[in-house]
Design a protein around this motif. Structure first.
Motif, PDB file in Angstrom:
ATOM      1  N   LYS A  91      41.308  52.086  53.129  1.00 18.39           N
ATOM      2  CA  LYS A  91      42.628  51.456  53.172  1.00 18.39           C
ATOM      3  C   LYS A  91      43.003  50.933  51.789  1.00 18.39           C
ATOM      4  N   LYS A 149      51.422  49.786  53.316  1.00 18.77           N
ATOM      5  CA  LYS A 149      50.168  50.430  53.723  1.00 18.77           C
ATOM      6  C   LYS A 149      50.140  51.851  53.169  1.00 18.77           C
ATOM      7  N   ASP A 166      46.031  54.158  54.891  1.00 22.78           N
ATOM      8  CA  ASP A 166      45.780  53.358  56.080  1.00 22.78           C
ATOM      9  C   ASP A 166      44.738  54.020  56.978  1.00 22.78           C
ATOM     10  N   ASP A 167      43.472  53.636  56.778  1.00 19.52           N
ATOM     11  CA  ASP A 167      42.373  54.104  57.625  1.00 19.52           C
ATOM     12  C   ASP A 167      42.157  55.613  57.503  1.00 19.52           C
ATOM     13  N   VAL A 168      41.912  56.063  56.278  1.00 15.06           N
ATOM     14  CA  VAL A 168      41.713  57.482  55.988  1.00 15.06           C
ATOM     15  C   VAL A 168      40.219  57.803  55.976  1.00 15.06           C
ATOM     16  N   MET A 222      48.229  64.727  55.439  1.00 15.20           N
ATOM     17  CA  MET A 222      48.535  63.287  55.445  1.00 15.20           C
ATOM     18  C   MET A 222      49.980  63.035  55.826  1.00 15.20           C
ATOM     19  N   LYS A 262      48.162  58.128  56.590  1.00 12.34           N
ATOM     20  CA  LYS A 262      47.095  58.514  57.531  1.00 12.34           C
ATOM     21  C   LYS A 262      46.865  60.023  57.479  1.00 12.34           C
ATOM     22  N   VAL A 266      46.387  63.164  59.621  1.00 16.28           N
ATOM     23  CA  VAL A 266      46.695  63.501  61.015  1.00 16.28           C
ATOM     24  C   VAL A 266      45.952  64.744  61.494  1.00 16.28           C
ATOM     25  N   CYS A 293      51.934  56.265  67.379  1.00 12.95           N
ATOM     26  CA  CYS A 293      51.808  57.335  66.387  1.00 12.95           C
ATOM     27  C   CYS A 293      52.939  57.212  65.379  1.00 12.95           C
ATOM     28  N   TYR A 294      52.608  57.198  64.088  1.00 10.70           N
ATOM     29  CA  TYR A 294      53.630  57.038  63.044  1.00 10.70           C
ATOM     30  C   TYR A 294      54.647  58.177  63.054  1.00 10.70           C
ATOM     31  N   TRP A 324      41.443  59.502  66.247  1.00 12.87           N
ATOM     32  CA  TRP A 324      40.997  60.576  65.353  1.00 12.87           C
ATOM     33  C   TRP A 324      39.770  61.230  65.980  1.00 12.87           C
TER      34      TRP A 324
END
Length: 345
Positions: free
Chosen positions: A17, A35, A38-40, A245, A249, A251, A303-304, A323
């Protein structure tokens, strides 16, 4: 992931992050965070190329700079295989986020970066010799004639002549400047090179030459690449695996051939529909995504991608997708990945 695959991993990024504070007012109070990453999570095997794709501003470059700690990570772990801190000379996975300044300097001999802008990344007051030799000077590698021989060898390997080393960056074309940047990245014989859109500023013909050069160098020096780009055709040409990405994130991630033929995430499908086909008789349906890219300082719930997704259901706006590895070495973050039949290239 098999045990053989685990043994072969060079870089393992877990939950990375990077949040940038938003400060306002006279006292510069923090009122929120952008962000950017973010949590990659992803991994890179020895000698392979991982393509990192996505729209401009999705966090690709920030992720690369955070890995090498040009930006300090907000959270997460970045494990890199090295023998530089082992008493018996055996390789071990070291968390870069926990290293101090001197340890990180030592490890940067194994990780190099090729920057996007071939003009802005070269000091206009330094000759080509000084630019390529700078990493060796900083790390105390080679002196005098030995350094000059190394610089000449590197310049010749990237397609430049020895007499070029006394010239300055403004005397070269864009493609030649990028070759200088590549030579500099290889000066310390790294094991991993982070390529930040190295061909996006170049003409198409020069792009092909540079990509072929990178592939030749990878074979010669046994390099692993993280190749960042927004041109899917370029990524398909050079990558063994591809990670997609969206707004900080990842995906979807899979082998390049598998991802292009059989995408599992609607955003990947939309990106694939934009890849031009070199066939005048081929007709494909271009997927036009509605709305704007989500704001990383105020992302949507769940979900973004759901505000722009034509397959979205109620759960997509309520819960963030997990994920998960849906197929062998094919990871995706989508609630409906099993049921959707998406089109590839």
């Amino acid at each position: 992931m098999t045990e053989q695959t685990r043994d072969n991993i060079l870089l393992d990024v877990r939950g990375l992050k990077k949040y940038f504070p938003i400060q306002r007012g006279l006292l510069r109070r923090t009122v929120g965070y952008v962000k950017a990453v973010d949590d990659v999570s992803f991994y890179v095997r020895e000698g392979e190329t991982l393509g990192l794709v996505g729209e401009s501003g999705c966090g690709k470059t920030t992720a690369a700079r955070t890995i090498i700690r040009l930006y300090e990570p907000t959270a997460g772990e970045v494990y890199f295989k090295t023998d530089r801190f082992s008493a018996n000379g055996e390789t071990e996975m070291v968390n870069l986020a926990e290293l101090d300044k001197e340890q990180m300097k030592l490890l940067r001999q194994d990780i190099a970066m090729i920057f996007q802008d071939p003009i802005g990344s070269l000091n206009p007051r330094m000759s080509v010799f000084d630019i390529v030799a700078e990493p060796m000077v900083i790390h105390g590698k080679g002196k005098g004639p030995e350094t000059e021989e190394t610089v000449i060898r590197l310049l010749e390997r990237v397609g430049l002549r020895p007499e070029h080393m006394r010239r300055y960056p403004h005397e070269f074309s864009g493609g030649q400047r990028q070759r200088i940047g590549i030579a500099r990245a290889l000066a310390l014989n790294p094991r991993l090179v982070l390529c930040d859109e190295p061909v996006s500023a170049l003409d198409v013909s020069i792009q092909a030459q540079t990509l072929n050069l990178l592939q030749d160098l990878q074979a010669d020096f046994d390099l692993a690449y993280v190749f960042i780009a927004h041109d899917l055709s370029v990524v398909q040409h050079i990558s063994d695996r591809v990670a997609v990405m969206y707004v900080g994130k990842i995906v979807e991630m899979a082998d390049a051939e598998e991802l292009y033929i059989h995408p599992l995430h609607p955003y990947t499908e939309a990106l694939m529909s934009a890849v031009p086909k070199p066939d005048p008789l081929y007709k494909s349906e271009r997927i036009i995504m509605q709305g704007d890219v989500a704001d990383p300082s105020n992302p949507p719930s769940g979900c973004y991608f759901h505000p722009r997704c034509r397959y979205a259901k109620d759960i997509c706006s309520q819960e963030a997708p997990e994920w998960r590895e849906l197929e062998p070495d094919h990871f995706v973050a989508c609630h409906r990945a099993e049921e959707l039949q998406l089109r590839g290239v």
